[in-house]
Design an enzyme around this catalytic site. Structure first.
Site, PDB file in Angstrom:
ATOM      1  CB  CYS A  35     -87.295  31.817   9.277  1.00 51.47           C
ATOM      2  SG  CYS A  35     -88.785  30.935   9.744  1.00 51.47           S
ATOM      3  CB  CYS A  52     -86.475  24.941  13.247  1.00 47.46           C
ATOM      4  SG  CYS A  52     -87.171  26.360  14.117  1.00 47.46           S
TER       5      CYS A  52
HETATM    6  N1  DGL Z   1     -87.131  29.740  13.123  1.00 46.48           N
HETATM    7  C1  DGL Z   1     -88.044  29.072  12.301  1.00 46.48           C
HETATM    8  C2  DGL Z   1     -87.497  28.118  11.305  1.00 46.48           C
HETATM    9  O1  DGL Z   1     -86.321  28.145  11.027  1.00 46.48           O
HETATM   10  C3  DGL Z   1     -89.492  29.163  12.458  1.00 46.48           C
HETATM   11  C4  DGL Z   1     -90.085  28.599  13.644  1.00 46.48           C
HETATM   12  C5  DGL Z   1     -91.540  28.930  13.742  1.00 46.48           C
HETATM   13  O2  DGL Z   1     -91.850  30.100  13.853  1.00 46.48           O
HETATM   14  O3  DGL Z   1     -92.346  28.006  13.743  1.00 46.48           O
HETATM   15  O4  DGL Z   1     -88.211  27.315  10.781  1.00 46.48           O
END
Ligand code: DGL
Length: 260
Positions: free
Chosen positions: A70, A180
């Site tokens: 993430c 993301c």
């Molecule tokens: N999957 C996430 C990232 O890579 C987070 C997205 C979120 O929860 O806002 O930033």
């Protein structure tokens, strides 16, 4: 010992695909903190608290390394996590460096969460690799929620993608960073909107490489040639969580419920 992988939700599965492809014999325990997704609009302190909760759960299962799959959590919490835990922790950041190397016209776009884009880590990334290119950023409010619901190609999702890619195209970007881990799941929809002449870049493969390098250096890769198991835990309140998880993973997967 398994590898732990964590994300605010199902996005990290896009990274897990690369990990499983590169390390097919490594068992993986994945936690989707979907009850608290999105992280993108939370404060750094809130995200740190969530990451500690999730990491504590994974460490209790004796994971040998932790992948923070993430970008938002990495920016907000990885420094604090490395202080608190002794195991190798691999994080991720938007692919500004490879995009700056790939662009032909010197304009790159970055799609990411608002949290990632306003973080000090992202500012440092731009300082290091964004000096000789024009970088146009776009926070994608609401997109993670669509992907959490498994809505990859609905009119509402496409409308958001249209809205968020328009400023990047207007600025002339020839390369767009999917900053993301949820966004690779809408890569086909994004490519259809922006056209095939635009290069889309994400970092799933690079993260899997880095994990493999670290485990190899420590001689911690499994010696087993048995097929690995993937265990998936979610605290999602949605009844559809198992269906969405399998939809994104692309094959049957053990989905366990947790209350974190
Ligand atoms: N999957 C996430 C990232 O890579 C987070 C997205 C979120 O929860 O806002 O930033």
């Amino acid at each position: 010992m398994p590898i732990g992988v964590m994300d605010s939700g199902v996005g990290g599965l896009s990274v897990l695909k690369h990990i499983h492809a590169q390390l097919p014999h490594e068992h993986v325990h994945y936690v989707a903190d979907s009850a608290h997704a999105p992280y993108g609009n939370k404060s750094a302190a809130e995200i740190q608290a969530r990451c500690f909760d999730v990491a504590d759960f994974l460490l209790a299962q004796s994971v040998k390394a932790l992948v923070v799959a993430c970008n938002t959590a990495t920016a907000a919490a990885i420094a604090a996590m490395r202080e608190r835990y002794a195991l190798p922790i691999i994080g991720m950041e938007p692919a500004v460096k490879p995009a700056a190397a790939a662009t032909k016209n010197g304009v790159i776009g970055v799609l990411a969460t608002v949290g990632t884009l306003k973080s000090a880590q992202f500012a440092a990334l731009l300082d290091s690799y964004g000096q000789h290119v024009t970088v146009v950023t776009q926070g994608c409010v609401g997109l993670v929620e669509c992907i959490e619901r498994g809505e990859l190609d609905t009119p509402a999702t496409k409308a958001l993608l249209q809205q968020y890619t328009a400023p990047l195209l207007a600025a002339g970007a020839d390369t767009i960073v999917l900053g993301c881990t949820h966004y690779p799941f809408v890569k086909a929809a994004i490519q259809a909107i922006v056209g095939n002449h635009i290069t889309l870049i994400d970092t799933g493969d690079a993260v899997a490489n880095q994990l493999k390098r670290q485990l190899t250096a420590k001689n911690w890769l499994t010696a087993s040639s048995a097929k690995a198991t993937i265990q998936f835990w979610t605290n999602s309140p949605s009844e559809n969580a198992s269906i969405v998880t399998e939809q994104l993973w692309g094959k049957p997967i053990d989905v366990h419920r947790i209350h974190l």
